[in-house]
Design a protein around this motif. Sequence first.
Motif, short mmCIF file in Angstrom:
data_model
loop_
_atom_site.label_atom_id
_atom_site.label_comp_id
_atom_site.label_asym_id
_atom_site.label_seq_id
_atom_site.Cartn_x
_atom_site.Cartn_y
_atom_site.Cartn_z
N ARG A 1 -10.23 -1.03 9.24
CA ARG A 1 -10.43 -1.89 8.05
C ARG A 1 -9.84 -1.27 6.74
O ARG A 1 -9.48 -2.11 5.82
N THR A 2 -9.71 0.04 6.63
CA THR A 2 -9.19 0.66 5.43
C THR A 2 -7.80 1.60 5.78
O THR A 2 -7.14 1.93 4.75
N ARG A 3 -7.45 1.77 7.13
CA ARG A 3 -6.12 2.57 7.25
C ARG A 3 -5.32 1.84 8.31
O ARG A 3 -6.02 0.81 9.13
N ALA A 4 -4.11 1.94 8.61
CA ALA A 4 -3.30 1.53 9.60
C ALA A 4 -2.28 2.64 9.90
O ALA A 4 -1.93 3.57 9.06
N VAL A 5 -1.93 2.58 11.18
CA VAL A 5 -0.75 3.39 11.66
C VAL A 5 0.37 2.65 12.12
O VAL A 5 0.33 1.60 12.72
N ALA A 6 1.62 2.92 11.40
CA ALA A 6 2.84 2.30 11.80
C ALA A 6 3.84 3.29 12.79
O ALA A 6 3.72 4.44 12.42
N ILE B 1 3.34 -2.27 12.31
CA ILE B 1 1.65 -1.49 12.53
C ILE B 1 1.46 -1.81 13.98
O ILE B 1 1.49 -2.52 14.57
N ALA B 2 1.07 -0.39 14.32
CA ALA B 2 0.71 -0.25 15.79
C ALA B 2 -0.88 -0.30 16.03
O ALA B 2 -1.33 -0.69 17.02
N ALA B 3 -1.66 0.10 14.91
CA ALA B 3 -3.25 0.15 14.98
C ALA B 3 -3.51 0.00 13.47
O ALA B 3 -2.85 0.38 12.62
N ALA C 1 0.93 -1.33 -0.06
CA ALA C 1 0.14 0.01 0.09
C ALA C 1 0.95 1.27 0.20
O ALA C 1 2.13 1.12 0.07
N ALA C 2 0.35 2.54 -0.37
CA ALA C 2 1.20 3.51 -0.03
C ALA C 2 1.07 4.19 1.11
O ALA C 2 0.08 3.94 2.05
N VAL C 3 2.16 5.18 1.44
CA VAL C 3 2.05 5.87 2.62
C VAL C 3 1.21 7.06 2.39
O VAL C 3 1.40 7.95 1.47
N ALA C 4 0.32 7.43 3.29
CA ALA C 4 -0.76 8.51 2.98
C ALA C 4 -0.42 9.57 3.80
O ALA C 4 -0.59 10.70 3.20
N ALA C 5 0.25 9.61 4.94
CA ALA C 5 0.78 10.59 5.51
C ALA C 5 1.95 10.44 6.43
O ALA C 5 1.99 9.18 7.09
N ILE C 6 2.62 11.27 7.08
CA ILE C 6 3.55 11.10 8.33
C ILE C 6 2.98 12.09 9.23
O ILE C 6 2.95 13.26 8.86
N VAL D 1 3.39 6.70 10.74
CA VAL D 1 3.41 6.59 9.06
C VAL D 1 1.96 6.16 9.12
O VAL D 1 1.45 5.16 9.62
N VAL D 2 0.96 6.76 8.39
CA VAL D 2 -0.41 6.40 7.82
C VAL D 2 -0.20 5.68 6.54
O VAL D 2 0.18 6.24 5.71
N VAL D 3 -0.77 4.60 6.90
CA VAL D 3 -0.84 3.64 5.53
C VAL D 3 -2.31 3.64 5.03
O VAL D 3 -3.22 3.54 5.72
N ASP D 4 -2.10 3.69 3.61
CA ASP D 4 -3.36 3.71 2.89
C ASP D 4 -4.06 2.15 2.76
O ASP D 4 -4.54 1.91 1.69
#
Length: 117
Positions: A90-95, A85-87, A41-46, A55-58
């Motif tokens: 369904r559609t996003r993850a935070v690392a 991945i910390a959390a 997936a792409a990095v959506a934001a930092i 790191v917010v994963v898309d």
Amino acid sequence: MIARFAAAFFSAFALLPFAAGAANAGAGVPAAVPIFESNAAAVAAIRAGNIADLVVVDAGYDRDFCTGARCSVERAGVPVAEVIIAAASRTRAVALITQFETHQTIQTGDTVKLKTI
């Protein structure tokens, strides 16, 4: 009655991709659909934090980005960092960033890939 509702509900969702394409076709702009492997997936934001940067994963657990998963971050096939991945929803993850390669930074649009053993 429930069967008719279910049929109408599912047929409406089946036509959504075609409706989106038709709406964009008139504008002359193709629909933006990111194409990634099933484990990427792409990095959506930092997000900068006081203790650690996030790191917010898309993508989320619907694409196997689950809490505790180890991932690599790449830009044009070159390793940039490793994250965990910390959390996840369904559609996003935070690392959390665990390691950087020498003189690298994570940018939006970088590719996050699940690491397999």
